[in-house]
Design a protein around this motif. Structure first.
Motif, PDB file in Angstrom:
ATOM      1  N   GLY A 298       0.819  -1.216   0.000  1.00 19.75           N
ATOM      2  CA  GLY A 298       0.000   0.000   0.000  1.00 19.75           C
ATOM      3  C   GLY A 298       0.846   1.257   0.000  1.00 19.75           C
ATOM      4  O   GLY A 298       0.505   2.262  -0.639  1.00 19.75           O
ATOM      5  N   THR A 299       1.973   1.201   0.714  1.00 20.90           N
ATOM      6  CA  THR A 299       2.893   2.344   0.737  1.00 20.90           C
ATOM      7  C   THR A 299       3.478   2.610  -0.643  1.00 20.90           C
ATOM      8  O   THR A 299       3.592   3.769  -1.078  1.00 20.90           O
ATOM      9  CB  THR A 299       4.023   2.079   1.756  1.00 20.90           C
ATOM     10  OG1 THR A 299       3.460   1.883   3.060  1.00 20.90           O
ATOM     11  CG2 THR A 299       4.995   3.250   1.797  1.00 20.90           C
ATOM     12  N   ILE A 300       3.830   1.548  -1.364  1.00 15.95           N
ATOM     13  CA  ILE A 300       4.374   1.710  -2.715  1.00 15.95           C
ATOM     14  C   ILE A 300       3.325   2.335  -3.642  1.00 15.95           C
ATOM     15  O   ILE A 300       3.631   3.230  -4.447  1.00 15.95           O
ATOM     16  CB  ILE A 300       4.854   0.352  -3.265  1.00 15.95           C
ATOM     17  CG1 ILE A 300       6.084  -0.121  -2.475  1.00 15.95           C
ATOM     18  CG2 ILE A 300       5.190   0.450  -4.751  1.00 15.95           C
ATOM     19  CD1 ILE A 300       6.540  -1.525  -2.827  1.00 15.95           C
ATOM     20  N   SER A 305       1.033   7.128  -6.716  1.00 12.97           N
ATOM     21  CA  SER A 305      -0.248   7.767  -7.041  1.00 12.97           C
ATOM     22  C   SER A 305      -0.053   9.227  -7.448  1.00 12.97           C
ATOM     23  O   SER A 305       0.771   9.937  -6.887  1.00 12.97           O
ATOM     24  CB  SER A 305      -1.201   7.692  -5.846  1.00 12.97           C
ATOM     25  OG  SER A 305      -0.679   8.384  -4.739  1.00 12.97           O
ATOM     26  N   GLN A 306      -0.857   9.641  -8.445  1.00 16.07           N
ATOM     27  CA  GLN A 306      -0.810  11.011  -8.945  1.00 16.07           C
ATOM     28  C   GLN A 306      -2.143  11.736  -8.773  1.00 16.07           C
ATOM     29  O   GLN A 306      -2.237  12.911  -9.119  1.00 16.07           O
ATOM     30  CB  GLN A 306      -0.441  11.002 -10.435  1.00 16.07           C
ATOM     31  CG  GLN A 306       0.951  10.471 -10.725  1.00 16.07           C
ATOM     32  CD  GLN A 306       2.047  11.420 -10.283  1.00 16.07           C
ATOM     33  OE1 GLN A 306       1.843  12.624 -10.194  1.00 16.07           O
ATOM     34  NE2 GLN A 306       3.216  10.871  -9.979  1.00 16.07           N
ATOM     35  N   ASN A 307      -3.168  11.043  -8.291  1.00 17.36           N
ATOM     36  CA  ASN A 307      -4.459  11.705  -8.084  1.00 17.36           C
ATOM     37  C   ASN A 307      -4.988  11.400  -6.686  1.00 17.36           C
ATOM     38  O   ASN A 307      -4.595  10.419  -6.049  1.00 17.36           O
ATOM     39  CB  ASN A 307      -5.473  11.285  -9.155  1.00 17.36           C
ATOM     40  CG  ASN A 307      -5.849   9.822  -9.065  1.00 17.36           C
ATOM     41  OD1 ASN A 307      -6.635   9.416  -8.213  1.00 17.36           O
ATOM     42  ND2 ASN A 307      -5.286   9.009  -9.959  1.00 17.36           N
ATOM     43  N   TYR A 308      -5.903  12.248  -6.254  1.00 21.18           N
ATOM     44  CA  TYR A 308      -6.373  12.203  -4.874  1.00 21.18           C
ATOM     45  C   TYR A 308      -7.094  10.894  -4.555  1.00 21.18           C
ATOM     46  O   TYR A 308      -6.896  10.313  -3.487  1.00 21.18           O
ATOM     47  CB  TYR A 308      -7.298  13.392  -4.606  1.00 21.18           C
ATOM     48  CG  TYR A 308      -7.651  13.593  -3.160  1.00 21.18           C
ATOM     49  CD1 TYR A 308      -6.819  14.315  -2.314  1.00 21.18           C
ATOM     50  CD2 TYR A 308      -8.811  13.055  -2.619  1.00 21.18           C
ATOM     51  CE1 TYR A 308      -7.135  14.503  -0.986  1.00 21.18           C
ATOM     52  CE2 TYR A 308      -9.144  13.221  -1.293  1.00 21.18           C
ATOM     53  CZ  TYR A 308      -8.301  13.951  -0.470  1.00 21.18           C
ATOM     54  OH  TYR A 308      -8.604  14.117   0.844  1.00 21.18           O
ATOM     55  N   ALA A 311      -4.668   7.989  -4.068  1.00 18.43           N
ATOM     56  CA  ALA A 311      -3.929   8.179  -2.825  1.00 18.43           C
ATOM     57  C   ALA A 311      -4.805   7.855  -1.622  1.00 18.43           C
ATOM     58  O   ALA A 311      -4.364   7.212  -0.654  1.00 18.43           O
ATOM     59  CB  ALA A 311      -3.407   9.617  -2.735  1.00 18.43           C
ATOM     60  N   PHE A 312      -6.083   8.285  -1.668  1.00 13.50           N
ATOM     61  CA  PHE A 312      -7.021   8.034  -0.580  1.00 13.50           C
ATOM     62  C   PHE A 312      -7.218   6.524  -0.387  1.00 13.50           C
ATOM     63  O   PHE A 312      -7.174   6.014   0.742  1.00 13.50           O
ATOM     64  CB  PHE A 312      -8.355   8.714  -0.874  1.00 13.50           C
ATOM     65  CG  PHE A 312      -9.305   8.766   0.288  1.00 13.50           C
ATOM     66  CD1 PHE A 312      -9.281   9.825   1.174  1.00 13.50           C
ATOM     67  CD2 PHE A 312     -10.230   7.751   0.490  1.00 13.50           C
ATOM     68  CE1 PHE A 312     -10.160   9.878   2.244  1.00 13.50           C
ATOM     69  CE2 PHE A 312     -11.115   7.790   1.548  1.00 13.50           C
ATOM     70  CZ  PHE A 312     -11.078   8.868   2.435  1.00 13.50           C
ATOM     71  N   VAL A 313      -7.411   5.795  -1.486  1.00 15.96           N
ATOM     72  CA  VAL A 313      -7.602   4.337  -1.408  1.00 15.96           C
ATOM     73  C   VAL A 313      -6.340   3.649  -0.886  1.00 15.96           C
ATOM     74  O   VAL A 313      -6.408   2.717  -0.072  1.00 15.96           O
ATOM     75  CB  VAL A 313      -8.000   3.770  -2.784  1.00 15.96           C
ATOM     76  CG1 VAL A 313      -7.997   2.245  -2.762  1.00 15.96           C
ATOM     77  CG2 VAL A 313      -9.376   4.286  -3.195  1.00 15.96           C
ATOM     78  N   ALA A 314      -5.176   4.105  -1.339  1.00 16.48           N
ATOM     79  CA  ALA A 314      -3.923   3.513  -0.876  1.00 16.48           C
ATOM     80  C   ALA A 314      -3.763   3.681   0.632  1.00 16.48           C
ATOM     81  O   ALA A 314      -3.350   2.747   1.336  1.00 16.48           O
ATOM     82  CB  ALA A 314      -2.743   4.157  -1.607  1.00 16.48           C
ATOM     83  N   VAL A 315      -4.113   4.871   1.135  1.00 17.67           N
ATOM     84  CA  VAL A 315      -4.031   5.106   2.574  1.00 17.67           C
ATOM     85  C   VAL A 315      -5.035   4.227   3.321  1.00 17.67           C
ATOM     86  O   VAL A 315      -4.730   3.689   4.398  1.00 17.67           O
ATOM     87  CB  VAL A 315      -4.249   6.604   2.895  1.00 17.67           C
ATOM     88  CG1 VAL A 315      -4.308   6.827   4.406  1.00 17.67           C
ATOM     89  CG2 VAL A 315      -3.127   7.438   2.300  1.00 17.67           C
ATOM     90  N   LEU A 316      -6.233   4.065   2.762  1.00 16.19           N
ATOM     91  CA  LEU A 316      -7.221   3.172   3.366  1.00 16.19           C
ATOM     92  C   LEU A 316      -6.668   1.750   3.506  1.00 16.19           C
ATOM     93  O   LEU A 316      -6.792   1.125   4.570  1.00 16.19           O
ATOM     94  CB  LEU A 316      -8.496   3.132   2.519  1.00 16.19           C
ATOM     95  CG  LEU A 316      -9.458   4.317   2.567  1.00 16.19           C
ATOM     96  CD1 LEU A 316     -10.591   4.088   1.571  1.00 16.19           C
ATOM     97  CD2 LEU A 316     -10.033   4.496   3.966  1.00 16.19           C
ATOM     98  N   ILE A 317      -6.061   1.250   2.448  1.00 14.27           N
ATOM     99  CA  ILE A 317      -5.566  -0.123   2.442  1.00 14.27           C
ATOM    100  C   ILE A 317      -4.413  -0.305   3.417  1.00 14.27           C
ATOM    101  O   ILE A 317      -4.402  -1.236   4.237  1.00 14.27           O
ATOM    102  CB  ILE A 317      -5.146  -0.531   1.019  1.00 14.27           C
ATOM    103  CG1 ILE A 317      -6.373  -0.615   0.107  1.00 14.27           C
ATOM    104  CG2 ILE A 317      -4.395  -1.869   1.028  1.00 14.27           C
ATOM    105  CD1 ILE A 317      -6.036  -0.821  -1.358  1.00 14.27           C
ATOM    106  N   GLY A 380      10.594   3.198   1.092  1.00  9.32           N
ATOM    107  CA  GLY A 380      10.053   2.756   2.372  1.00  9.32           C
ATOM    108  C   GLY A 380       9.185   1.517   2.237  1.00  9.32           C
ATOM    109  O   GLY A 380       9.271   0.582   3.040  1.00  9.32           O
ATOM    110  N   GLY A 381       8.320   1.490   1.221  1.00 10.67           N
ATOM    111  CA  GLY A 381       7.463   0.328   1.018  1.00 10.67           C
ATOM    112  C   GLY A 381       8.265  -0.925   0.704  1.00 10.67           C
ATOM    113  O   GLY A 381       7.973  -2.017   1.205  1.00 10.67           O
ATOM    114  N   ALA A 382       9.303  -0.780  -0.147  1.00  9.43           N
ATOM    115  CA  ALA A 382      10.162  -1.920  -0.485  1.00  9.43           C
ATOM    116  C   ALA A 382      10.914  -2.411   0.751  1.00  9.43           C
ATOM    117  O   ALA A 382      11.087  -3.622   0.953  1.00  9.43           O
ATOM    118  CB  ALA A 382      11.141  -1.524  -1.590  1.00  9.43           C
ATOM    119  N   GLY A 383      11.343  -1.480   1.593  1.00  6.69           N
ATOM    120  CA  GLY A 383      12.021  -1.867   2.829  1.00  6.69           C
ATOM    121  C   GLY A 383      11.110  -2.658   3.754  1.00  6.69           C
ATOM    122  O   GLY A 383      11.542  -3.621   4.405  1.00  6.69           O
TER     123      GLY A 383
END
Length: 416
Positions: A298-300, A305-308, A311-317, A380-383
């Motif tokens: 989700g961090t990756i 992400s380039q649109n809101y 980004a919102f869905v990624a943060v949710l996940i 960070g996500g890969a780490g």
């Protein structure tokens, strides 16, 4: 099993959980606005990382004292006084915000003071609800505690974002009112009957704190679970960069940032409600590692992400996955810890949590300054994914935990 399901959670615990909600609402909302103000003043991602470092430093430095103190005195009283101290800092931030500030140094100083009070509030506040719970209700109490916390994470940033738009200093005043109200409520909650630590003196305090560390270190399941959170979130601290993401990548203001920050609580809150209705009961260890991997993915996605909306869905996940991880860890730790050691163990765990969150924010700020915003988040996500692979092989005892009942070994000092 039927008896465990039917056993009621004492009413006093709900009052403690409401205080926790007020505390989280105030702190998360306030930190969100502080990040917005700091970035507005300097425009540097590094300063967002330094803000996280200022918040974490007191937790790290005071852990040898805050844990033993939480084991020596009434945790309800300690929690209440810490909330009053945080409220005083919020009042000072309110005053400073009315002066049209152009320097971030006073903000950093006040965040350090806020961190001092948080260092005392965290171990006492987190242990309090568990202290008052019958052992069979602990997983449900942890789930309700997560709901209270995530509700604060959702409401705080959104509410404070609107308050900031209405009048920039107003969020700090509301924070002070909430924190003071929490302290008043705690004065009406009866004390728990957990056995208190009897030793005293600075030398004994250090020895007692070291006992908490030794207990974690010689319990591989606990050490693996706590250190997994430290290592994974240390890399995946992209949430600290949301002010920069909202401003530079998505082009939204304080309200948009508030909703994006609230997505953390929405995703986690939805998971917490599910956990309260139907707690996780099988394949605990494997699930923990699996959801941390989802957090990394989700961090990756957030970094790309380039649109809101994306980004919102990624943060949710990623926040939903993090909530499952938090639920597992928050249930394992008190179940595997004697009641009279709970303050020390939770204070040390709070250092790990603070290191993962606030030092993760610092790491994200530094890597963003070096690699750029996108590069830092993807790194960070890969780490985080790499950490999952390493912990899978290094902590087989954690991977093999199937049920919470397997770790209900230490109930000394617990009152049913």
């Amino acid at each position: 099993m039927d008896q465990e399901i039917k056993e009621k959670i004492p009413l006093k615990i709900y009052f403690v959980l409401f205080v926790s909600f007020l505390s989280i609402l105030s702190i998360v909302g306030q930190i969100t606005i502080l990040g917005k103000q700091v970035y507005d003043i300097t425009g540097r991602e590094l300063d967002l990382g330094l803000l996280g470092l200022a918040e974490f430093a007191p937790t790290f430095l005071l852990a040898p004292f805050t844990g033993p103190l939480a084991d020596r005195m009434d945790r309800r009283i300690l929690f209440a006084w810490a909330l009053l101290g945080e409220g005083a800092v919020s009042i000072t931030l309110f005053w400073y915000a009315t002066t049209n500030p152009t320097s971030v140094m006073p903000i950093f100083g006040l965040v350090i003071v806020l961190g001092i009070f948080r260092a005392f509030a965290a171990p006492s506040g987190r242990a309090l609800a568990v202290d008052m719970s019958p052992v069979s209700t602990v997983p449900r109490v942890v789930a309700f505690s997560s709901i209270a916390m995530q509700s604060g994470v959702i409401i705080g940033p959104v509410l404070f974002g609107f308050l900031f738009v209405a009048y920039e200093p107003l969020p700090y005043l509301v924070s002070a009112i909430c924190l003071g109200s929490g302290a008043v409520i705690l004065s009406f909650v009866p004390s728990s009957k957990v056995r208190l630590l009897k030793t005293s003196g600075a030398k004994n305090a250090l020895a007692d704190a070291f006992e908490g560390f030794k207990f974690i270190r010689r319990t591989p399941m606990l050490f693996g679970a706590i250190s997994l959170d430290l290592a994974a979130v240390l890399f995946g601290g992209a949430v600290a960069l949301l002010p920069a993401i909202a401003e530079d990548r998505l082009g939204v203001g304080a309200v948009g940032l508030g909703w994006l920050r609230a997505a953390v609580g929405i995703g986690a809150g939805a998971v917490a409600i599910k956990m309260a209705i139907r707690p996780l009961s099988r394949h605990i260890g494997r699930t923990l590692l699996f959801v941390v991997a989802i957090f990394g993915l989700g961090t990756i996605v957030l970094g790309l992400s380039q649109n809101y909306a994306l980004a919102f869905v990624a943060v949710l996940i990623l926040s939903g996955a993090d909530a499952v991880s938090m639920f597992i860890r928050a249930t394992l730790v008190p179940l595997a810890t004697p009641g009279h050691m709970r303050g020390r163990v939770l204070a040390l765990e709070n250092v790990f949590i603070g290191a993962s969150n606030e030092l993760g924010a610092f790491e994200s700020g530094v890597t963003a300054a070096l690699m750029g915003l996108t590069g830092a988040i993807i790194f960070g996500g890969a780490g985080t994914l790499a950490v999952v692979v390493i912990w899978w092989f290094c902590f087989p005892v954690l991977r093999k935990v199937d049920r919470f009942e397997e770790v209900q070994t230490f109930t000394e000092g617990h009152v049913d």
